[in-house]
Design a protein around this motif. Sequence first.
Motif, mmCIF file in Angstrom:
data_model
loop_
_atom_site.group_PDB
_atom_site.id
_atom_site.type_symbol
_atom_site.label_atom_id
_atom_site.label_comp_id
_atom_site.label_asym_id
_atom_site.label_seq_id
_atom_site.Cartn_x
_atom_site.Cartn_y
_atom_site.Cartn_z
ATOM 1 N N ASN A 70 0.831 -1.211 0.000
ATOM 2 C CA ASN A 70 0.000 0.000 0.000
ATOM 3 C C ASN A 70 0.863 1.257 0.000
ATOM 4 O OD1 ASN A 70 -2.428 -1.327 -0.028
ATOM 5 N ND2 ASN A 70 -2.671 -1.349 2.188
ATOM 6 N N ALA A 71 1.901 1.217 0.811
ATOM 7 C CA ALA A 71 2.810 2.363 0.855
ATOM 8 C C ALA A 71 3.479 2.566 -0.496
ATOM 9 C CB ALA A 71 3.859 2.159 1.943
ATOM 10 N N THR A 72 3.829 1.442 -1.154
ATOM 11 C CA THR A 72 4.463 1.529 -2.470
ATOM 12 C C THR A 72 3.521 2.132 -3.502
ATOM 13 O OG1 THR A 72 5.868 -0.381 -2.004
ATOM 14 C CG2 THR A 72 5.548 0.193 -4.317
ATOM 15 N N LEU A 73 2.240 1.723 -3.456
ATOM 16 C CA LEU A 73 1.269 2.258 -4.414
ATOM 17 C C LEU A 73 1.067 3.760 -4.218
ATOM 18 C CD1 LEU A 73 -1.414 -0.579 -4.435
ATOM 19 C CD2 LEU A 73 0.067 0.087 -6.315
ATOM 20 N N GLU A 74 0.998 4.189 -2.962
ATOM 21 C CA GLU A 74 0.883 5.624 -2.701
ATOM 22 C C GLU A 74 2.115 6.363 -3.208
ATOM 23 O OE1 GLU A 74 0.159 6.148 1.424
ATOM 24 O OE2 GLU A 74 -1.747 5.070 1.415
ATOM 25 N N ASN A 75 3.268 5.748 -2.977
ATOM 26 C CA ASN A 75 4.514 6.346 -3.449
ATOM 27 C C ASN A 75 4.537 6.420 -4.968
ATOM 28 O OD1 ASN A 75 7.056 7.463 -3.235
ATOM 29 N ND2 ASN A 75 8.104 5.485 -3.162
ATOM 30 N N LEU A 76 4.042 5.358 -5.617
ATOM 31 C CA LEU A 76 4.007 5.343 -7.085
ATOM 32 C C LEU A 76 3.107 6.445 -7.627
ATOM 33 C CD1 LEU A 76 3.874 1.553 -8.070
ATOM 34 C CD2 LEU A 76 5.649 3.207 -8.656
ATOM 35 N N GLY A 77 1.990 6.709 -6.955
ATOM 36 C CA GLY A 77 1.121 7.792 -7.407
ATOM 37 C C GLY A 77 1.834 9.126 -7.390
ATOM 38 N N ALA A 78 2.555 9.397 -6.303
ATOM 39 C CA ALA A 78 3.305 10.649 -6.214
ATOM 40 C C ALA A 78 4.419 10.699 -7.253
ATOM 41 C CB ALA A 78 3.886 10.807 -4.807
ATOM 42 N N ILE A 79 5.088 9.559 -7.422
ATOM 43 C CA ILE A 79 6.164 9.486 -8.419
ATOM 44 C C ILE A 79 5.600 9.711 -9.814
ATOM 45 C CG2 ILE A 79 7.802 7.905 -9.526
ATOM 46 C CD1 ILE A 79 8.233 6.665 -6.741
ATOM 47 N N GLY A 80 4.433 9.107 -10.090
ATOM 48 C CA GLY A 80 3.809 9.278 -11.402
ATOM 49 C C GLY A 80 3.499 10.728 -11.702
ATOM 50 N N ARG A 81 2.988 11.445 -10.694
ATOM 51 C CA ARG A 81 2.697 12.867 -10.910
ATOM 52 C C ARG A 81 3.972 13.663 -11.173
ATOM 53 N NH1 ARG A 81 -1.061 11.524 -6.890
ATOM 54 N NH2 ARG A 81 0.320 12.171 -5.194
ATOM 55 N N GLU A 82 5.055 13.273 -10.498
ATOM 56 C CA GLU A 82 6.323 13.970 -10.732
ATOM 57 C C GLU A 82 6.852 13.692 -12.131
ATOM 58 O OE1 GLU A 82 10.904 14.231 -8.984
ATOM 59 O OE2 GLU A 82 9.417 12.951 -7.989
ATOM 60 N N ILE A 83 6.830 12.418 -12.534
ATOM 61 C CA ILE A 83 7.365 12.042 -13.853
ATOM 62 C C ILE A 83 6.568 12.701 -14.972
ATOM 63 C CG2 ILE A 83 7.736 10.126 -15.463
ATOM 64 C CD1 ILE A 83 8.296 8.360 -13.036
ATOM 65 N N THR A 84 5.237 12.572 -14.921
ATOM 66 C CA THR A 84 4.404 13.105 -16.007
ATOM 67 C C THR A 84 4.308 14.623 -15.978
ATOM 68 O OG1 THR A 84 2.417 12.727 -14.649
ATOM 69 C CG2 THR A 84 3.042 10.989 -16.193
ATOM 70 N N GLY A 85 4.801 15.243 -14.886
ATOM 71 C CA GLY A 85 4.825 16.701 -14.844
ATOM 72 C C GLY A 85 5.960 17.303 -15.643
ATOM 73 N N HIS A 86 6.920 16.465 -16.075
ATOM 74 C CA HIS A 86 8.051 16.959 -16.868
ATOM 75 C C HIS A 86 7.725 16.929 -18.362
ATOM 76 C CE1 HIS A 86 10.799 17.294 -13.536
ATOM 77 N NE2 HIS A 86 10.633 16.030 -13.194
ATOM 78 N N LEU A 87 8.178 17.938 -19.072
ATOM 79 C CA LEU A 87 8.034 17.989 -20.522
ATOM 80 C C LEU A 87 9.372 17.794 -21.229
ATOM 81 C CD1 LEU A 87 5.548 20.997 -20.809
ATOM 82 C CD2 LEU A 87 5.025 18.558 -21.026
ATOM 83 N N ASP A 88 10.458 17.872 -20.484
ATOM 84 C CA ASP A 88 11.798 17.702 -21.052
ATOM 85 C C ASP A 88 12.232 16.250 -20.891
ATOM 86 O OD1 ASP A 88 14.488 18.786 -21.986
ATOM 87 O OD2 ASP A 88 15.024 17.879 -20.056
ATOM 88 N N ALA A 89 12.701 15.633 -21.985
ATOM 89 C CA ALA A 89 13.050 14.211 -21.973
ATOM 90 C C ALA A 89 14.147 13.908 -20.962
ATOM 91 C CB ALA A 89 13.473 13.762 -23.370
ATOM 92 N N GLN A 90 15.177 14.752 -20.895
ATOM 93 C CA GLN A 90 16.267 14.486 -19.965
ATOM 94 C C GLN A 90 15.788 14.531 -18.515
ATOM 95 O OE1 GLN A 90 19.292 13.402 -20.697
ATOM 96 N NE2 GLN A 90 18.691 13.412 -22.857
ATOM 97 N N ALA A 91 14.838 15.410 -18.225
ATOM 98 C CA ALA A 91 14.281 15.468 -16.874
ATOM 99 C C ALA A 91 13.496 14.195 -16.568
ATOM 100 C CB ALA A 91 13.383 16.696 -16.731
ATOM 101 N N VAL A 92 12.793 13.669 -17.570
ATOM 102 C CA VAL A 92 12.064 12.406 -17.404
ATOM 103 C C VAL A 92 13.046 11.277 -17.112
ATOM 104 C CG1 VAL A 92 10.601 10.690 -18.547
ATOM 105 C CG2 VAL A 92 10.142 13.136 -18.865
ATOM 106 N N PHE A 93 14.137 11.204 -17.889
ATOM 107 C CA PHE A 93 15.143 10.141 -17.697
ATOM 108 C C PHE A 93 15.736 10.227 -16.291
ATOM 109 C CE2 PHE A 93 16.059 10.683 -22.505
ATOM 110 C CZ PHE A 93 14.910 9.986 -22.799
ATOM 111 N N SER A 94 16.104 11.431 -15.882
ATOM 112 C CA SER A 94 16.732 11.622 -14.579
ATOM 113 C C SER A 94 15.789 11.229 -13.444
ATOM 114 C CB SER A 94 17.160 13.086 -14.422
ATOM 115 O OG SER A 94 17.707 13.324 -13.150
ATOM 116 N N THR A 95 14.510 11.596 -13.567
ATOM 117 C CA THR A 95 13.536 11.265 -12.530
ATOM 118 C C THR A 95 13.306 9.759 -12.458
ATOM 119 O OG1 THR A 95 12.452 13.396 -12.909
ATOM 120 C CG2 THR A 95 11.220 11.748 -11.674
#
Length: 374
Positions: free
Chosen positions: A92-117
């Motif tokens: 459950n903790a992992t799924l909550e973490n994944l949701g936050a991570i997903g919002r961070e990843i999809t918030g980037h428009l620059d490819a290098q920022a996506v790779f780094s995240t």
Amino acid sequence: DDAVIDARFADDPHFEALRQCSLLILPIRQRGRTQAVLILENHLVRGAFTPTRIGAATLLCGQLAISIENARVYQSLEDKVAERTETLTSANATLENLGAIGREITGHLDAQAVFSTLNRHVHSLLDVTHFAIYLLDHASHTLVSALTVEAGQSLPVRSIALDHPTANLARCVRERMEIIIALDPVRDLTDPNLIAGTLPTLSLMFAPLMAGGRLLGAITVQSTQIQAYGEREAAIFRTLCAYGAIALANGEAYRAAEQALKASEALKSAIMDHATVALITSDANGNVVEFNPAAVAMFGHSRQQVLGRPFSQVIMPQRLRAGHDEGMLRVQHGQEPTILGKRTSLSALRSNGQEFPIEMLLWRTEVDDKVFYT
């Protein structure tokens, strides 16, 4: 374009009482299988679903597929709660973490920022010795590494032919399927895919990067540990791959839209007028130069009332205006906006004085050497 006059729906009573109906039906697919169907109707105009809107809806289907997959993973874990309480709590903790991570990843428009995240989070969630992202080069029919990190060190750029007979990355792209391999350190003494100068790994996962049915590349994570990847790790990896693909596709769409904006003022007007989200554009001084119909509906001001006015006075509560204006002064003196390209939650103000929460994404555009913020 109009289901009411389409012979395929002639016997459907749903359309008998309608004067007109633009209809769009898209499959929600995950790993090559249809999970659900998205149905959109517009009763106001015919031909409402243009190629641009269909593309946006297709990306939405990709995000819905991830949500459905996450929900099913969560439900599967719930079914085992009696015998795996400790594991479920961690999951459950992992799924909550994944949701936050997903919002961070999809918030980037620059490819290098996506790779780094992705690189940062994959190491925090999985046992990873080797992590690599490859992008598909359609012209040369090859996969070219965009990021390869092993034991904390970056590796040189490498390319793999799509028809390579043994490369698992090429195979997962050709067959559009994930591959999970667990090698036996005794039996599997040699690996034909081991790159000279890299560490031998025993647990390997490969997955294609796909968004809206379009192949973008592939990702692999590998570990020197035996049996490092089970069902939980595979689900995490699959979710990260999907988030990465959506972010890359969003970035491509953004760059394509930006180029189209520079090339055609008419296209810019069409996007502003027909977008379903509020779009507000200001010049380098922070004065409003565009205020689309969705913004009119959201904030209650007419377009004529806000053009030329400071952005902060149009939608921001009084207590937030000074901070915004100070930030604009710093930008005018050469400092980059700190929220550029990031989703930001804040309070906004309607014309009637009512405050309400919004989520804002800011991007910068240069047209004829002039800077605009949307």
